[in-house]
Design a protein around this motif. Structure first.
Motif, mmCIF file in Angstrom:
data_model
loop_
_atom_site.group_PDB
_atom_site.id
_atom_site.type_symbol
_atom_site.label_atom_id
_atom_site.label_comp_id
_atom_site.label_asym_id
_atom_site.label_seq_id
_atom_site.Cartn_x
_atom_site.Cartn_y
_atom_site.Cartn_z
ATOM 1 N N LYS A 1 -3.623 -0.926 -18.427
ATOM 2 C CA LYS A 1 -4.527 -1.232 -19.531
ATOM 3 C C LYS A 1 -4.924 -2.701 -19.554
ATOM 4 O O LYS A 1 -6.058 -3.044 -19.879
ATOM 5 N N ASN A 2 -3.984 -3.590 -19.216
ATOM 6 C CA ASN A 2 -4.247 -5.031 -19.259
ATOM 7 C C ASN A 2 -5.065 -5.530 -18.081
ATOM 8 O O ASN A 2 -5.563 -6.657 -18.096
ATOM 9 N N GLY A 3 -5.183 -4.720 -17.050
ATOM 10 C CA GLY A 3 -5.931 -5.142 -15.873
ATOM 11 C C GLY A 3 -5.075 -5.743 -14.787
ATOM 12 O O GLY A 3 -5.583 -6.110 -13.727
ATOM 13 N N VAL A 4 -3.753 -5.848 -15.012
ATOM 14 C CA VAL A 4 -2.862 -6.399 -13.992
ATOM 15 C C VAL A 4 -2.819 -5.496 -12.757
ATOM 16 O O VAL A 4 -2.707 -5.972 -11.631
ATOM 17 N N ALA A 5 -2.937 -4.193 -12.984
ATOM 18 C CA ALA A 5 -2.794 -3.227 -11.887
ATOM 19 C C ALA A 5 -4.124 -2.776 -11.297
ATOM 20 O O ALA A 5 -4.177 -1.751 -10.612
ATOM 21 N N ARG A 6 -5.186 -3.533 -11.530
ATOM 22 C CA ARG A 6 -6.475 -3.156 -10.936
ATOM 23 C C ARG A 6 -6.371 -3.096 -9.410
ATOM 24 O O ARG A 6 -5.772 -3.957 -8.797
ATOM 25 N N ASP A 7 -6.986 -2.070 -8.836
ATOM 26 C CA ASP A 7 -7.018 -1.890 -7.369
ATOM 27 C C ASP A 7 -5.621 -1.754 -6.770
ATOM 28 O O ASP A 7 -5.408 -2.072 -5.602
ATOM 29 N N TRP A 8 -4.681 -1.295 -7.546
ATOM 30 C CA TRP A 8 -3.315 -1.145 -7.056
ATOM 31 C C TRP A 8 -3.265 -0.192 -5.871
ATOM 32 O O TRP A 8 -3.938 0.823 -5.873
ATOM 33 N N PRO A 9 -2.503 -0.502 -4.794
ATOM 34 C CA PRO A 9 -1.628 -1.670 -4.591
ATOM 35 C C PRO A 9 -2.259 -2.734 -3.685
ATOM 36 O O PRO A 9 -1.573 -3.411 -2.932
ATOM 37 N N ASP A 10 -3.571 -2.857 -3.728
ATOM 38 C CA ASP A 10 -4.295 -3.780 -2.860
ATOM 39 C C ASP A 10 -3.758 -5.212 -2.990
ATOM 40 O O ASP A 10 -3.688 -5.759 -4.092
ATOM 41 N N ALA A 11 -3.377 -5.812 -1.866
ATOM 42 C CA ALA A 11 -2.931 -7.211 -1.777
ATOM 43 C C ALA A 11 -1.671 -7.484 -2.600
ATOM 44 O O ALA A 11 -1.429 -8.621 -3.007
ATOM 45 N N ARG A 12 -0.861 -6.457 -2.831
ATOM 46 C CA ARG A 12 0.448 -6.665 -3.448
ATOM 47 C C ARG A 12 1.513 -6.530 -2.366
ATOM 48 O O ARG A 12 1.393 -5.671 -1.482
ATOM 49 N N ALA A 13 2.538 -7.359 -2.466
ATOM 50 C CA ALA A 13 3.543 -7.335 -1.407
ATOM 51 C C ALA A 13 4.877 -7.865 -1.909
ATOM 52 O O ALA A 13 4.974 -8.446 -3.000
ATOM 53 N N LEU A 14 5.892 -7.674 -1.081
ATOM 54 C CA LEU A 14 7.246 -8.160 -1.363
ATOM 55 C C LEU A 14 7.821 -8.761 -0.096
ATOM 56 O O LEU A 14 7.834 -8.117 0.955
ATOM 57 N N TRP A 15 8.267 -10.012 -0.214
ATOM 58 C CA TRP A 15 8.969 -10.679 0.892
ATOM 59 C C TRP A 15 10.466 -10.623 0.592
ATOM 60 O O TRP A 15 10.903 -10.929 -0.524
#
Length: 394
Positions: free
Chosen positions: A222-236
């Motif tokens: 709802k807040n827009g944090v997850a827009r286009d999820w999971p595009d360009a999200r990652a974990l090192w």
């Protein structure tokens, strides 16, 4: 009678005036054609809103912010949307209820954000914020009673200069941030080996479960944090698994240093060393972390500005958790306590992130948890009383 004379026009001035005027910065709001009514008609219903935003926001304040927008296009309704989507509960920890769309939001809407920070963190923004990563100055933290402390972790969030925050950034910005993080973490890996995992890729094993568990909540959507999820999200993840860096989740970067034992001092040292290395790497790429003298390290939530540091310790407090004075004790220690999936085990963490240095916050948590353990042991005694142990306000 005086006669008005026409001003003298110079040929070069007339020629270059349109060019010069084109360089004048435009009011961002003049670029929008929002179909909005008056501030009074647009003011949200806060009658059952239990967030910090709901307690602070008034019609007069809303009116003052109404026609403002940052250069990236963040308006005030974007800022308060989290609190409108999730109005909170009448009991339990109070949520912030707002988020910044970019670093300029804290300047443009300072009338609002300064009050939010004061109400939520108990800190009036009047002085400069200091930063201190000298982990050797922390006293204790490596000597907890293992019968009571199960594990601990230290989280440090950072935002990158000249990029909008996750609630407002574009796909291109997010992908550019991912590229910068990939480059920085590859250089960090030369001294501290690790591996980068994209949330778009399916990973097997225990790490795959961690990545799969990172599913955006309804509020993030709802807040827009997850827009286009999971595009360009990652974990090192470091080779030993004790250090992780989340990329483009709720902040540009979130560094997490974990310990499966009670040694939070070691977790803090690891966090300090590596966040300083990342800071230098980003400076070399000419994209430093956002720092403001009066706010410290600037991140998306006003509940995390200052140090961006959240540290927590999982503590076994079966008797103290039922004590009638617990809320008052935690308030005096400036700590918060949440239940976990394990019965009798609670996660204790710091409330403020501003007004203290990183070392001071860690000392606040270490001293507070030690006192809570002393109280728990005291309550195990027949007719044990903890009234004499209740501290003064920190």
């Amino acid at each position: 009678m005086w006669k008005a004379t026409r001003p003298v026009e110079y040929p070069l001035e007339a020629k270059y005036r349109p060019v010069l005027e084109s360089f004048l910065p435009k009011d961002p709001m003049s670029l929008f054609n929002l179909k909005r009514l008056s501030p009074k008609e647009e003011f949200p219903n806060l009658e059952r809103n239990y967030t910090c935003m709901g307690k602070i926001l008034t019609l007069n304040m809303y009116t003052r912010q109404f026609n403002r927008a940052t250069e990236a296009g963040v308006i005030f309704d974007d800022v308060i949307r989290p609190g409108l989507e999730d109005p909170g509960q009448p009991s339990g920890p109070v949520k912030v209820g707002c988020v910044a769309g970019d670093a300029q939001s804290y300047i443009l809407f300072c009338d609002f954000f300064d009050r939010i920070i004061e109400a939520y963190q108990g800190y009036k923004i009047t002085n400069f914020q200091n930063s201190d990563f000298n982990f050797n100055n922390v006293k204790g933290g490596d000597d907890f009673d293992s019968m009571y402390v199960e594990s601990c972790e230290v989280c440090i969030s950072r935002s990158v200069e000249d990029f909008s925050f996750p609630t407002h950034c574009s796909r291109g910005e997010r992908r550019r941030l991912f590229s910068l993080a990939k480059k920085a973490l590859s250089q960090l890996g030369e001294e501290f080996p690790g591996c980068l995992y994209s949330l778009e890729e399916k990973t097997q094993g225990n790490l795959g479960e961690v990545l799969t568990a990172q599913i955006p909540s309804a509020l993030m959507i709802k807040n827009g944090v997850a827009r286009d999820w999971p595009d360009a999200r990652a974990l090192w993840v470091s080779k030993d698994g004790n250090l992780m860096v989340w990329i483009n989740i709720e902040d540009h970067l979130q560094l997490v240093s974990k310990q499966t034992d009670s040694n939070i001092k070691e977790a803090f040292e690891r966090a300090c060393v590596n966040v300083l290395k990342l800071e230098e790497l980003y400076k070399k790429m000419r994209h430093p972390f956002v720092w403001k003298d009066h706010l410290g390290w600037v991140v998306s939530s006003p509940g995390d500005v200052g140090t961006g540091l959240r540290a927590n310790i999982r503590v076994r407090l079966q008797r103290l958790s039922q004590h009638k004075r617990l809320d008052n004790i935690l308030e005096r220690l400036r700590l918060c306590m949440e239940s976990t999936e394990s019965s009798g085990v609670y996660k204790v963490y710091n409330i403020p992130t501003i007004g203290f240095t990183e070392v001071e916050l860690m000392q606040l948590l270490v001293d507070g948890v030690k006192l809570l353990i002393v109280m728990e042991k005291k309550l195990q005694e027949p007719d044990g009383s903890i009234d004499h142990l209740v501290p003064a306000q920190k």
